[in-house]
Enzyme design. Structure first.
Site: not given
Length: 303
Positions: A76, A190
């Protein structure tokens, strides 16, 4: 008498040679870990949205202290900061680029993409294209790995080659916020769904010393006022439980004190960076000790 003296000298010489071959080699200079014959070091950068500015402070200190970085694994926010550094390997330029980053450079909210996520991701891709000259991960100065999640089967997807734009976009696509990335028949979101940190990936690629920077340890957040905040906080709570187990794979754990910074609050860049620097400086003695210890073990195993 002379024969006796010669005999004693010969015995002393033999014992001296035996001692040299059996005694462990001591490395007593500060930078003995440098060079080719040393343990491979991975820097694992965790997710945490705006708290990711703390990664910059950590990297600056590691660079100043000449701590080698052989691999970068990012999840991320860590995938974005990691890509910026792995491509240039220049902490000053990293700082300059990161401090120009604002929330609107990443989050392009649109009601037209609300079916799968209000943020399209086009701005994030444009930012990466603008600030990373080479789009190919294979051309980076430091081997780089971005971790995403396949939404259809829950498996980790690791990008170690190909387009860095695709890698960062996939790794940073917070489900429910970003539109998922459709790539090679997979629906990618993610990497934080499987934990904000990924030391296990560093171990798989051959790292012998793993330095993990975890910016998501403090999950308390009093600013949960909208749908995006709720989603981010929910993922952070789930990831924290996973990361509490993953941390055991870290040789060095660096935890900048940024828990009071909101996940979407880009107004505390400098404070996050300073927190990263402080946490890294506190870890430097143990990092150096471990590097020297591993180097000694490698040298002695070759004697």
């Amino acid at each position: 008498m002379k024969k006796y003296i010669y005999h004693m000298l010969a015995v002393c010489l033999i014992f001296s040679l035996l001692g040299c071959s059996s005694a462990p080699t001591r490395l007593n200079t500060e930078f003995d870990w440098m060079g080719k014959n040393r343990p491979k070091v991975a820097l694992v950068l965790g997710g945490g949205a705006a708290r990711g500015f703390a990664h910059i402070g950590v990297i600056r200190v590691l660079e100043q202290e000449k701590i080698p970085i052989d691999f970068i694994v990012g999840t991320s926010a860590g995938s974005l900061i990691g890509a910026l550094y792995a491509s240039h390997q220049d902490s000053f330029e990293l700082e300059w680029t990161a401090f120009s980053l604002e929330k609107d450079d990443i989050f392009d909210f649109s009601i037209f993409s609300s079916k799968t996520g209000p943020v399209k991701g086009d701005k994030l891709e444009a930012f990466v294209k603008k600030h990373i000259p080479s789009d190919r991960i294979e051309e980076f100065s430091i081997p780089y790995y971005a971790v995403a999640t396949d939404l259809k089967n829950g498996k980790a997807v690791v990008f170690d080659k190909g387009s860095v734009v695709t890698a960062v976009r996939a790794s940073s696509s917070i489900p429910g916020v970003f539109t998922p990335l459709e790539h090679e028949g997979r629906t990618l979101v993610d990497g934080g769904l499987l934990g904000n940190i990924a030391p296990e990936i560093a171990r798989q690629i051959g790292a012998e010393i793993i330095i993990v920077v975890d910016i998501g340890r403090d999950i308390e957040n009093q600013e949960v006022n909208n749908l995006v905040d709720i989603i981010l906080q929910s993922i952070n709570i789930m990831s924290r439980k996973i990361d509490s187990y993953k941390e055991k794979d870290a040789d060095i754990l660096i935890s900048p004190q940024v828990g009071d910074v909101g996940m979407m609050d880009f107004s505390h860049k400098k404070r996050c960076m300073v927190a990263g620097m402080e946490a890294a400086r506190n870890a430097i003695p143990e990092i150096k000790r471990l590097l020297l210890q591993e180097k000694e073990a490698m040298v002695n195993s070759q004697l």
